[in-house]
Motif scaffolding. Structure first.
Motif, PDB file in Angstrom:
ATOM      1  N   GLY A  11       0.790  -1.223   0.000  1.00 54.90           N
ATOM      2  CA  GLY A  11       0.000   0.000   0.000  1.00 54.90           C
ATOM      3  C   GLY A  11       0.822   1.273   0.000  1.00 54.90           C
ATOM      4  N   SER A  12       2.138   1.171   0.109  1.00 56.82           N
ATOM      5  CA  SER A  12       2.992   2.367   0.108  1.00 56.82           C
ATOM      6  C   SER A  12       3.192   2.882  -1.315  1.00 56.82           C
ATOM      7  CB  SER A  12       4.341   2.044   0.742  1.00 56.82           C
ATOM      8  OG  SER A  12       5.053   1.133  -0.077  1.00 56.82           O
ATOM      9  N   ASN A  13       3.668   4.125  -1.427  1.00 52.64           N
ATOM     10  CA  ASN A  13       3.933   4.700  -2.751  1.00 52.64           C
ATOM     11  C   ASN A  13       4.994   3.894  -3.500  1.00 52.64           C
ATOM     12  OD1 ASN A  13       2.135   6.754  -2.339  1.00 52.64           O
ATOM     13  ND2 ASN A  13       3.688   8.211  -1.602  1.00 52.64           N
ATOM     14  N   GLY A  14       6.022   3.465  -2.773  1.00 54.73           N
ATOM     15  CA  GLY A  14       7.084   2.685  -3.409  1.00 54.73           C
ATOM     16  C   GLY A  14       6.547   1.385  -3.981  1.00 54.73           C
ATOM     17  N   ALA A  15       5.649   0.749  -3.245  1.00 59.04           N
ATOM     18  CA  ALA A  15       5.063  -0.513  -3.706  1.00 59.04           C
ATOM     19  C   ALA A  15       4.151  -0.284  -4.906  1.00 59.04           C
ATOM     20  CB  ALA A  15       4.300  -1.178  -2.568  1.00 59.04           C
ATOM     21  N   TRP A  16       3.489   0.884  -4.914  1.00 56.46           N
ATOM     22  CA  TRP A  16       2.635   1.242  -6.056  1.00 56.46           C
ATOM     23  C   TRP A  16       3.485   1.377  -7.322  1.00 56.46           C
ATOM     24  CZ3 TRP A  16      -2.346   0.831  -6.811  1.00 56.46           C
ATOM     25  CH2 TRP A  16      -2.994   1.569  -7.808  1.00 56.46           C
ATOM     26  N   GLU A  17       4.648   2.015  -7.175  1.00 53.84           N
ATOM     27  CA  GLU A  17       5.573   2.127  -8.309  1.00 53.84           C
ATOM     28  C   GLU A  17       6.096   0.753  -8.720  1.00 53.84           C
ATOM     29  OE1 GLU A  17       8.666   5.064  -7.692  1.00 53.84           O
ATOM     30  OE2 GLU A  17       7.236   6.351  -6.675  1.00 53.84           O
ATOM     31  N   ALA A  22       6.549  -3.741 -12.538  1.00 59.46           N
ATOM     32  CA  ALA A  22       6.304  -5.172 -12.768  1.00 59.46           C
ATOM     33  C   ALA A  22       5.361  -5.361 -13.955  1.00 59.46           C
ATOM     34  CB  ALA A  22       5.717  -5.806 -11.511  1.00 59.46           C
ATOM     35  N   ALA A  23       4.351  -4.495 -14.064  1.00 61.65           N
ATOM     36  CA  ALA A  23       3.407  -4.603 -15.176  1.00 61.65           C
ATOM     37  C   ALA A  23       4.113  -4.350 -16.508  1.00 61.65           C
ATOM     38  CB  ALA A  23       2.256  -3.608 -14.987  1.00 61.65           C
ATOM     39  N   GLU A  24       5.003  -3.363 -16.527  1.00 55.75           N
ATOM     40  CA  GLU A  24       5.763  -3.090 -17.756  1.00 55.75           C
ATOM     41  C   GLU A  24       6.605  -4.307 -18.140  1.00 55.75           C
ATOM     42  OE1 GLU A  24       7.745   0.836 -18.505  1.00 55.75           O
ATOM     43  OE2 GLU A  24       7.331   1.135 -16.399  1.00 55.75           O
ATOM     44  N   LEU A  25       7.261  -4.906 -17.131  1.00 55.66           N
ATOM     45  CA  LEU A  25       8.091  -6.090 -17.399  1.00 55.66           C
ATOM     46  C   LEU A  25       7.232  -7.259 -17.869  1.00 55.66           C
ATOM     47  CD1 LEU A  25      10.702  -6.029 -14.485  1.00 55.66           C
ATOM     48  CD2 LEU A  25      11.225  -6.057 -16.936  1.00 55.66           C
ATOM     49  N   ALA A  74      -4.268  -5.917  -1.910  1.00 52.95           N
ATOM     50  CA  ALA A  74      -3.779  -6.825  -2.957  1.00 52.95           C
ATOM     51  C   ALA A  74      -4.661  -6.740  -4.201  1.00 52.95           C
ATOM     52  CB  ALA A  74      -3.728  -8.255  -2.424  1.00 52.95           C
ATOM     53  N   GLU A  75      -5.971  -6.640  -3.997  1.00 53.47           N
ATOM     54  CA  GLU A  75      -6.892  -6.569  -5.137  1.00 53.47           C
ATOM     55  C   GLU A  75      -6.747  -5.240  -5.886  1.00 53.47           C
ATOM     56  OE1 GLU A  75      -8.624  -8.963  -6.421  1.00 53.47           O
ATOM     57  OE2 GLU A  75      -8.307 -10.442  -4.826  1.00 53.47           O
ATOM     58  N   GLU A  76      -6.512  -4.172  -5.115  1.00 53.91           N
ATOM     59  CA  GLU A  76      -6.274  -2.840  -5.715  1.00 53.91           C
ATOM     60  C   GLU A  76      -5.022  -2.895  -6.609  1.00 53.91           C
ATOM     61  OE1 GLU A  76      -5.748   1.377  -3.477  1.00 53.91           O
ATOM     62  OE2 GLU A  76      -4.182  -0.072  -2.990  1.00 53.91           O
ATOM     63  N   ALA A  77      -3.978  -3.559  -6.109  1.00 57.19           N
ATOM     64  CA  ALA A  77      -2.733  -3.664  -6.874  1.00 57.19           C
ATOM     65  C   ALA A  77      -2.924  -4.534  -8.114  1.00 57.19           C
ATOM     66  CB  ALA A  77      -1.631  -4.245  -5.980  1.00 57.19           C
ATOM     67  N   GLN A  80      -4.659  -2.540 -10.726  1.00 58.10           N
ATOM     68  CA  GLN A  80      -3.735  -1.571 -11.327  1.00 58.10           C
ATOM     69  C   GLN A  80      -2.809  -2.246 -12.343  1.00 58.10           C
ATOM     70  OE1 GLN A  80      -3.429   1.521 -11.524  1.00 58.10           O
ATOM     71  NE2 GLN A  80      -1.277   2.129 -11.709  1.00 58.10           N
ATOM     72  N   ALA A  81      -2.300  -3.429 -12.002  1.00 57.01           N
ATOM     73  CA  ALA A  81      -1.409  -4.149 -12.921  1.00 57.01           C
ATOM     74  C   ALA A  81      -2.152  -4.484 -14.218  1.00 57.01           C
ATOM     75  CB  ALA A  81      -0.875  -5.416 -12.257  1.00 57.01           C
ATOM     76  N   ARG A  82      -3.415  -4.896 -14.073  1.00 55.31           N
ATOM     77  CA  ARG A  82      -4.222  -5.210 -15.267  1.00 55.31           C
ATOM     78  C   ARG A  82      -4.473  -3.948 -16.092  1.00 55.31           C
ATOM     79  NH1 ARG A  82      -8.248  -9.752 -13.321  1.00 55.31           N
ATOM     80  NH2 ARG A  82      -6.892 -11.553 -13.661  1.00 55.31           N
ATOM     81  N   GLU A  83      -4.805  -2.866 -15.377  1.00 55.77           N
ATOM     82  CA  GLU A  83      -5.043  -1.565 -16.023  1.00 55.77           C
ATOM     83  C   GLU A  83      -3.831  -1.148 -16.855  1.00 55.77           C
ATOM     84  OE1 GLU A  83      -7.774   0.433 -15.641  1.00 55.77           O
ATOM     85  OE2 GLU A  83      -6.921   2.068 -16.825  1.00 55.77           O
ATOM     86  N   LEU A  84      -2.642  -1.500 -16.353  1.00 57.58           N
ATOM     87  CA  LEU A  84      -1.402  -1.117 -17.039  1.00 57.58           C
ATOM     88  C   LEU A  84      -1.012  -2.110 -18.133  1.00 57.58           C
ATOM     89  CD1 LEU A  84       0.656   0.108 -13.949  1.00 57.58           C
ATOM     90  CD2 LEU A  84      -0.366   1.522 -15.737  1.00 57.58           C
TER      91      LEU A  84
END
Lengths: 147, 147
Positions: A11-17, A22-25, A74-77, A80-84
């Protein structure tokens, strides 16, 4: 090159980045993403914060609350990964010590990359002992991408 | 996603694996690779190892030797990255503190990823203070891939 990427999300900003990277990779390698949110068991928190023990029922409901918060993160993340643009994304939650849980989960699932934020929420617990990302790189032979 | 990848190469097995992983990433992203081998200045080594000072001329020739060894290592790593399919690879050497030099070089060159071995040669110098990879992740905002 990477087939299964574990992203630790707290949930931290670093984890969001970290989710973004990870999504790009995942997009360029076709890897699947496993999002893992680790939460502390109530009994562990209690032991570290206070000598007062709640009843089993209180402990149980606190654990339930922490699990629910972790699940939401976890579901929010995952969303986001799918969105990306990442296609295969699963979300998991586990209770336990942050770094050890991340490392053992990565081993158990056969992940070939772990992605972590450099300054997660967990880092405040042990500034002098090193952050969660330091502990993860110390405990695993799997490549670790620190964002 | 990555455009310019810095790989720190110190001749260790971990750094050799880092070259391999960086080359794979370069192939799928089209990034260029900058190999950096950091060597210690003779005066710094001397200060840390002994109270005996050599003459300036001896110091100079020792520095020359260390530069030559570093150059050979960097060129070996560059050749390996090319062998593995990376197209744009340059090799650099710099004298100084390992982690600080890696981080400042990455900033200077605008690198968007730093790849390091988890247990380089330099880690023996400060086991209790954390390895070079830990120091690099602590000192930079650039993503770091620890192999």
């Amino acid at each position: 090159m990477f087939k299964r990427i574990l992203v630790a999300y707290d949930g931290s900003n670093g984890a969001w980045e970290a989710i973004g990277k990870a999504a790009e990779l995942a997009k360029i390698t076709g890897a699947e993403i496993l999002v893992l949110t680790v939460y502390r068991h109530h009994s562990m928190l209690e032991a570290s914060l206070s000598m007062v023990r709640g009843s089993d029922r209180e402990g149980g409901s606190l654990d339930d609350t922490m699990r629910a918060v972790a699940r939401e993160a976890a579901e929010e993340a995952k969303a986001q990964a799918r969105e990306l643009g990442a296609e295969k994304v699963q979300a998991f939650i586990k209770g336990g010590n942050y770094a050890r849980t991340i490392v053992s989960f990565a081993r158990e699932k056969g992940c070939d990359l772990i992605v972590v934020g450099s300054r997660g929420l967990g880092s405040s617990e042990g500034y002098m002992l090193g952050s969660v990302s330091h502990k993860v790189t110390s405990l695993t032979d799997t490549p670790v991408l620190v964002i």
